[in-house]
Each structure stands twice: as structure tokens, then as C-alpha cells.
Design a protein around this motif. Structure first.
Motif, PDB file in Angstrom:
ATOM      1  N   ARG A   1       0.853  -1.183   0.000  1.00 25.73           N
ATOM      2  CA  ARG A   1       0.000   0.000   0.000  1.00 25.73           C
ATOM      3  C   ARG A   1       0.892   1.237   0.000  1.00 25.73           C
ATOM      4  O   ARG A   1       1.770   1.386   0.852  1.00 25.73           O
ATOM      5  CB  ARG A   1      -0.907  -0.023   1.224  1.00 25.73           C
ATOM      6  CG  ARG A   1      -1.933   1.108   1.233  1.00 25.73           C
ATOM      7  CD  ARG A   1      -2.791   1.057   2.473  1.00 25.73           C
ATOM      8  NE  ARG A   1      -3.618  -0.142   2.496  1.00 25.73           N
ATOM      9  CZ  ARG A   1      -3.723  -0.965   3.535  1.00 25.73           C
ATOM     10  NH1 ARG A   1      -3.009  -0.725   4.635  1.00 25.73           N
ATOM     11  NH2 ARG A   1      -4.503  -2.014   3.485  1.00 25.73           N
TER      12      ARG A   1
ATOM     13  N   GLY B   1      -4.601   5.959  -1.456  1.00 28.68           N
ATOM     14  CA  GLY B   1      -5.463   4.998  -2.131  1.00 28.68           C
ATOM     15  C   GLY B   1      -4.776   4.124  -3.158  1.00 28.68           C
ATOM     16  O   GLY B   1      -5.419   3.271  -3.784  1.00 28.68           O
ATOM     17  N   TRP B   2      -3.477   4.292  -3.368  1.00 30.02           N
ATOM     18  CA  TRP B   2      -2.743   3.520  -4.378  1.00 30.02           C
ATOM     19  C   TRP B   2      -2.142   2.257  -3.765  1.00 30.02           C
ATOM     20  O   TRP B   2      -1.685   2.248  -2.628  1.00 30.02           O
ATOM     21  CB  TRP B   2      -1.625   4.358  -4.991  1.00 30.02           C
ATOM     22  CG  TRP B   2      -2.128   5.407  -5.937  1.00 30.02           C
ATOM     23  CD1 TRP B   2      -2.363   6.723  -5.646  1.00 30.02           C
ATOM     24  CD2 TRP B   2      -2.470   5.224  -7.302  1.00 30.02           C
ATOM     25  NE1 TRP B   2      -2.829   7.381  -6.742  1.00 30.02           N
ATOM     26  CE2 TRP B   2      -2.906   6.488  -7.783  1.00 30.02           C
ATOM     27  CE3 TRP B   2      -2.452   4.136  -8.169  1.00 30.02           C
ATOM     28  CZ2 TRP B   2      -3.322   6.678  -9.099  1.00 30.02           C
ATOM     29  CZ3 TRP B   2      -2.865   4.313  -9.475  1.00 30.02           C
ATOM     30  CH2 TRP B   2      -3.296   5.564  -9.942  1.00 30.02           C
TER      31      TRP B   2
ATOM     32  N   GLN C   1      -2.710   0.272  -8.775  1.00 31.52           N
ATOM     33  CA  GLN C   1      -4.168   0.362  -8.807  1.00 31.52           C
ATOM     34  C   GLN C   1      -4.664   1.306  -7.721  1.00 31.52           C
ATOM     35  O   GLN C   1      -4.133   1.347  -6.611  1.00 31.52           O
ATOM     36  CB  GLN C   1      -4.812  -1.016  -8.638  1.00 31.52           C
ATOM     37  CG  GLN C   1      -6.329  -1.011  -8.774  1.00 31.52           C
ATOM     38  CD  GLN C   1      -6.926  -2.400  -8.773  1.00 31.52           C
ATOM     39  OE1 GLN C   1      -6.306  -3.348  -8.315  1.00 31.52           O
ATOM     40  NE2 GLN C   1      -8.127  -2.527  -9.317  1.00 31.52           N
ATOM     41  N   ASN C   2      -5.708   2.051  -8.090  1.00 29.43           N
ATOM     42  CA  ASN C   2      -6.408   2.908  -7.140  1.00 29.43           C
ATOM     43  C   ASN C   2      -7.901   2.702  -7.348  1.00 29.43           C
ATOM     44  O   ASN C   2      -8.419   2.921  -8.451  1.00 29.43           O
ATOM     45  CB  ASN C   2      -6.043   4.381  -7.357  1.00 29.43           C
ATOM     46  CG  ASN C   2      -6.486   5.252  -6.201  1.00 29.43           C
ATOM     47  OD1 ASN C   2      -7.584   5.112  -5.681  1.00 29.43           O
ATOM     48  ND2 ASN C   2      -5.609   6.179  -5.800  1.00 29.43           N
ATOM     49  N   LEU C   3      -8.615   2.269  -6.318  1.00 31.91           N
ATOM     50  CA  LEU C   3     -10.021   1.933  -6.452  1.00 31.91           C
ATOM     51  C   LEU C   3     -10.932   3.154  -6.451  1.00 31.91           C
ATOM     52  O   LEU C   3     -12.099   3.049  -6.868  1.00 31.91           O
ATOM     53  CB  LEU C   3     -10.442   0.974  -5.328  1.00 31.91           C
ATOM     54  CG  LEU C   3      -9.753  -0.389  -5.304  1.00 31.91           C
ATOM     55  CD1 LEU C   3     -10.245  -1.201  -4.109  1.00 31.91           C
ATOM     56  CD2 LEU C   3     -10.000  -1.136  -6.602  1.00 31.91           C
ATOM     57  N   ASP C   4     -10.430   4.304  -6.009  1.00 28.11           N
ATOM     58  CA  ASP C   4     -11.277   5.494  -5.949  1.00 28.11           C
ATOM     59  C   ASP C   4     -10.431   6.740  -6.161  1.00 28.11           C
ATOM     60  O   ASP C   4     -10.153   7.517  -5.241  1.00 28.11           O
ATOM     61  CB  ASP C   4     -12.014   5.556  -4.608  1.00 28.11           C
ATOM     62  CG  ASP C   4     -13.107   6.621  -4.596  1.00 28.11           C
ATOM     63  OD1 ASP C   4     -13.403   7.166  -5.677  1.00 28.11           O
ATOM     64  OD2 ASP C   4     -13.637   6.894  -3.505  1.00 28.11           O
ATOM     65  N   TYR C   5     -10.024   6.946  -7.398  1.00 22.69           N
ATOM     66  CA  TYR C   5      -9.225   8.113  -7.751  1.00 22.69           C
ATOM     67  C   TYR C   5     -10.149   9.116  -8.447  1.00 22.69           C
ATOM     68  O   TYR C   5     -10.396   9.024  -9.639  1.00 22.69           O
ATOM     69  CB  TYR C   5      -8.075   7.702  -8.673  1.00 22.69           C
ATOM     70  CG  TYR C   5      -7.124   8.823  -9.001  1.00 22.69           C
ATOM     71  CD1 TYR C   5      -6.203   9.275  -8.072  1.00 22.69           C
ATOM     72  CD2 TYR C   5      -7.161   9.438 -10.252  1.00 22.69           C
ATOM     73  CE1 TYR C   5      -5.326  10.298  -8.374  1.00 22.69           C
ATOM     74  CE2 TYR C   5      -6.289  10.468 -10.568  1.00 22.69           C
ATOM     75  CZ  TYR C   5      -5.377  10.892  -9.615  1.00 22.69           C
ATOM     76  OH  TYR C   5      -4.501  11.924  -9.919  1.00 22.69           O
TER      77      TYR C   5
ATOM     78  N   ASN D   1     -11.799   3.938 -10.932  1.00 21.79           N
ATOM     79  CA  ASN D   1     -10.993   2.777 -10.583  1.00 21.79           C
ATOM     80  C   ASN D   1      -9.929   2.651 -11.665  1.00 21.79           C
ATOM     81  O   ASN D   1     -10.243   2.324 -12.821  1.00 21.79           O
ATOM     82  CB  ASN D   1     -11.870   1.525 -10.519  1.00 21.79           C
ATOM     83  CG  ASN D   1     -11.076   0.269 -10.165  1.00 21.79           C
ATOM     84  OD1 ASN D   1      -9.847   0.265 -10.197  1.00 21.79           O
ATOM     85  ND2 ASN D   1     -11.779  -0.801  -9.862  1.00 21.79           N
TER      86      ASN D   1
ATOM     87  N   LEU E   1      -6.344   1.030 -13.131  1.00 22.80           N
ATOM     88  CA  LEU E   1      -5.410  -0.092 -13.082  1.00 22.80           C
ATOM     89  C   LEU E   1      -4.396   0.063 -14.208  1.00 22.80           C
ATOM     90  O   LEU E   1      -4.776   0.148 -15.385  1.00 22.80           O
ATOM     91  CB  LEU E   1      -6.154  -1.425 -13.229  1.00 22.80           C
ATOM     92  CG  LEU E   1      -5.275  -2.677 -13.365  1.00 22.80           C
ATOM     93  CD1 LEU E   1      -4.437  -2.885 -12.103  1.00 22.80           C
ATOM     94  CD2 LEU E   1      -6.127  -3.903 -13.640  1.00 22.80           C
TER      95      LEU E   1
ATOM     96  N   TYR F   1     -15.063   4.676 -14.648  1.00 17.38           N
ATOM     97  CA  TYR F   1     -15.524   5.922 -14.023  1.00 17.38           C
ATOM     98  C   TYR F   1     -16.961   5.756 -13.532  1.00 17.38           C
ATOM     99  O   TYR F   1     -17.841   5.325 -14.292  1.00 17.38           O
ATOM    100  CB  TYR F   1     -15.439   7.073 -15.026  1.00 17.38           C
ATOM    101  CG  TYR F   1     -15.903   8.398 -14.469  1.00 17.38           C
ATOM    102  CD1 TYR F   1     -15.237   8.994 -13.400  1.00 17.38           C
ATOM    103  CD2 TYR F   1     -17.009   9.049 -15.013  1.00 17.38           C
ATOM    104  CE1 TYR F   1     -15.658  10.215 -12.882  1.00 17.38           C
ATOM    105  CE2 TYR F   1     -17.445  10.272 -14.496  1.00 17.38           C
ATOM    106  CZ  TYR F   1     -16.764  10.845 -13.439  1.00 17.38           C
ATOM    107  OH  TYR F   1     -17.191  12.056 -12.924  1.00 17.38           O
ATOM    108  N   ARG F   2     -17.177   6.086 -12.282  1.00 20.45           N
ATOM    109  CA  ARG F   2     -18.508   6.020 -11.697  1.00 20.45           C
ATOM    110  C   ARG F   2     -19.207   7.358 -11.906  1.00 20.45           C
ATOM    111  O   ARG F   2     -18.773   8.400 -11.423  1.00 20.45           O
ATOM    112  CB  ARG F   2     -18.401   5.701 -10.200  1.00 20.45           C
ATOM    113  CG  ARG F   2     -19.752   5.521  -9.519  1.00 20.45           C
ATOM    114  CD  ARG F   2     -19.593   5.059  -8.063  1.00 20.45           C
ATOM    115  NE  ARG F   2     -18.874   6.023  -7.245  1.00 20.45           N
ATOM    116  CZ  ARG F   2     -17.646   5.853  -6.793  1.00 20.45           C
ATOM    117  NH1 ARG F   2     -16.978   4.732  -7.081  1.00 20.45           N
ATOM    118  NH2 ARG F   2     -17.056   6.765  -6.050  1.00 20.45           N
TER     119      ARG F   2
END
Length: 338
Positions: free
Chosen positions: A190, A194-195, A256-260, A264, A266, A321-322
Motif C-alpha cells: 500500500r 489509495g494507491w 491500482q487505485n479503487l477510488d481516484y 478505478n 489499473l 468511471y462512476r
């Protein structure tokens, strides 16, 4: 010039399968495995497994398929009889891996696996082409005095240089599973904000892969083809074997970052090298690879080189992208969808 031969109606070679017989193959197989996880304290987990595979001899229940013994040049089993077409095989495949977590931000993984793959059974089925229930004829012209034409591509009566000779399809008696040995190591950490970063290595060595080649090919020379063959009473002897080899070594990087900012992300990069004697199954080709070796008499050292699927550098970036509206979101769209 092939097109000029076509315009003149003078083929170099013709082939035919007068009748098509069917086969009904039967092969017993037994697969079994055991596996267990062992936690050694709070930081170390070990996973161990052992697999056993038995692949029996293949038989044709109709007694039509026949194999060729290269040493004696005799087809077996006798016509109409059901018997083994190749040897049976069995082997153990151990697997071992470990995961070590020295702290909350770091995970180290490593493992080794021994894997078995089954050969292409479609190759065994091709032995229905062999005599006496079936045959595959090939006619070769005499280039100095052509004996084949498009009007008469399958001459009968022993026309000089164009007599049909049987083409035999055979599999090696030790036709069986390939063995792949795979090992890997991986460090994941980690990084903050967030990465998560990761560096890893994967290596493998595989023996016993599907391979196809042609025995009884004539050396270059003038005149009729058939007298120049090592065994003049046969045409090409198409051999399906399991003696190809490959090796692979690759280093990979991953972030990877799940919430950048709602995404998300990768990103991966792999640097690798792959060598082999053949990249394709015996019944197809991969990329631009030829289906036959360049030299049938030097099909191991002469074919060892970069795989057809050897991509030295591979980089990928994926993003999901959310959307900032919809169910659970504020705004007009959230109200309409609720």
C-alpha cells in the motif's frame, strides 16, 4: 510459378481421400487431488496441494483406427480389432505457495506448481485415414515431364511418376500429457493516497507439448519424388507427437487505485521473453508461424527461438468511471431514478 502452373493446368501435387470412415474413441481417465491451508501464526499462510492424473490408452471401439509402428513399418492393431493406440500415462503434480504479511501495508507471495495438460485427442481420431478401411492418396508429378493435369489429377494404371502412394497418419506411442512447471514471486504494498503497487516475477518451463511434423520427406533432387524417399513404399508419414518445449520469464509492475476522483484505475506493465520449439497446437497455427518445421531433420535445435506470441513489452491502462448521478446520488437524475 504456381499461378503459371494453374493456367497451364499442370498441378505439382494432388491428393484424395476416397472414402471417409468414422471412429469411436474411448480413453479412461482418473484425476484426484488433495489440498490444505496452514496458518503459521498471524503473518504466514502456506497452501499445499497434490494432484494425481491418469490418462489411459486410447482405443477405437469400431476397430477402424490404426497406428503405425515406425520401427517395423507395420500398422496396428489388426483390422477390426480394438486395442491400445498409444501408451498410458500417469503422474503426480505438486503445488506449494506461501503468503507472508510482515505488516499491514505489505504482502509477499511466492509459489510453485507442477501442471499436466492433455494432448489433442483430435489427432488420434485422424488415424481413421489409414488402410485398410480408408486411405489417403497423394500423386506427385514429374516436373521435367509433367504427368499430372487438372483434367486427370488422379491417374490410374501406374503412369510413370504419378503412382499413388499411401499417406500415413500416426501418433507417437508415448503420446501423452505435457508437463508445465510454473514458479512465481510477488511483492504488494500500500503506497498511500489509495494507491497499491505491486512487482512480480513469473517463470515457466514446459515439456511434452503438441507437435506435428512429417517423416519420410524426400531430399532435394531431380527426377521423380518417390524414389528419393527414405521409405519409397510410403508417401508422407504425418506424425503427431508430444515433444515440443517452451520456456517463459516475465517481470510485471502493477498499480491500482479503487477510488481516484471517482475512477478505478489499473495500470500494468510486463517485460518478458518466451522461447519454444513450437507455439501452435498440432492442428492450427498461431500468428505467422508455419505449421511445419523449416527442416524436418532439425526440428528441435533448428526450431528453438522466440515464440510466435512473444511480446517483449506489454503496457495496459484501464479506467472505470462512476457517474456522479443515478441511484443514491443527488440531483434531478437521482430523483427520477429513485
Amino acid at each position: 510459378n504456381a499461378f503459371a502452373d494453374f493456367i497451364l493446368g499442370l498441378p505439382d501435387q494432388t491428393g484424395r481421400i476416397p472414402n471417409v470412415a468414422r471412429v469411436s474413441l474411448r480413453q479412461p481417465a482418473i484425476h484426484a487431488y488433495v489440498q490444505d491451508d496452514w496458518r503459521v501464526g498471524a503473518k504466514l499462510t502456506i497452501n499445499a496441494g497434490l494432484r494425481y492424473e491418469y490418462a489411459g490408452s486410447t482405443e477405437d471401439t469400431l476397430g477402424i483406427a490404426r497406428n503405425l509402428d515406425i520401427a517395423t513399418l507395420e500398422l496396428f492393431p489388426p483390422p477390426g480389432e480394438t486395442a491400445a493406440l498409444h501408451n498410458d500415462h500417469h503422474d503426480f503434480a505438486p503445488r506449494l505457495s506461501a503468503t507472508y504479511r510482515p505488516n499491514d501495508d505489505t504482502v509477499i507471495r511466492g509459489g510453485y506448481g507442477h501442471y499436466l495438460t492433455q494432448p489433442t485427442m483430435a489427432n488420434v481420431a485422424l488415424m481413421f485415414r489409414n488402410p485398410p478401411y480408408n486411405r489417403e492418396d497423394v500423386f506427385n508429378t514429374v516436373r521435367t515431364n509433367p504427368t499430372l493435369t487438372l483434367a486427370n489429377g488422379f491417374p490410374e494404371g501406374g503412369q510413370a511418376g504419378s503412382t499413388a502412394t499411401p499417406v500415413i497418419t500416426t501418433i507417437s506411442e508415448d503420446y501423452g500429457p505435457a508437463t508445465a512447471k510454473v514458479w512465481s514471486a510477488n511483492l504488494q504494498r500500500r503506497l498511500g493516497a489509495g494507491w497499491v503497487g505491486e512487482v512480480g516475477y513469473v517463470g515457466s518451463n514446459t515439456t511434452g507439448l503438441d507437435y506435428a511434423w512429417t517423416y519420410n520427406t524426400p531430399p532435394p533432387g531431380a527426377g521423380a519424388v518417390q524414389p528419393r524417399r527414405p521409405i519409397p513404399t510410403f508417401g508422407d508419414i504425418r506424425v503427431f507427437d508430444t515433444d515440443a518445449e517452451s520456456e517463459y520469464n516475465g517481470v510485471s509492475l502493477r498499480a491500482q487505485n479503487l477510488d481516484y476522483y471517482g475512477m478505478n484505475i489499473l495500470a500494468t506493465y510486463t517485460y518478458s521473453k518466451c522461447n519454444d520449439t513450437r507455439s501452435s497446437p498440432a492442428t492450427s497455427t498461431v500468428g505467422t508461424e508455419d505449421q511445419e518445421p523449416q527442416n524436418q531433420n532439425d526440428r528441435f535445435d533448428g526450431e528453438w527461438g522466440r515464440c510466435a506470441i512473444d511480446f517483449r513489452h506489454v503496457g495496459k491502462v484501464n479506467a472505470v468511471y462512476r457517474l456522479p448521478f443515478g441511484e443514491g446520488k443527488d440531483g434531478v437524475a437521482g430523483v427520477l431514478l429513485s
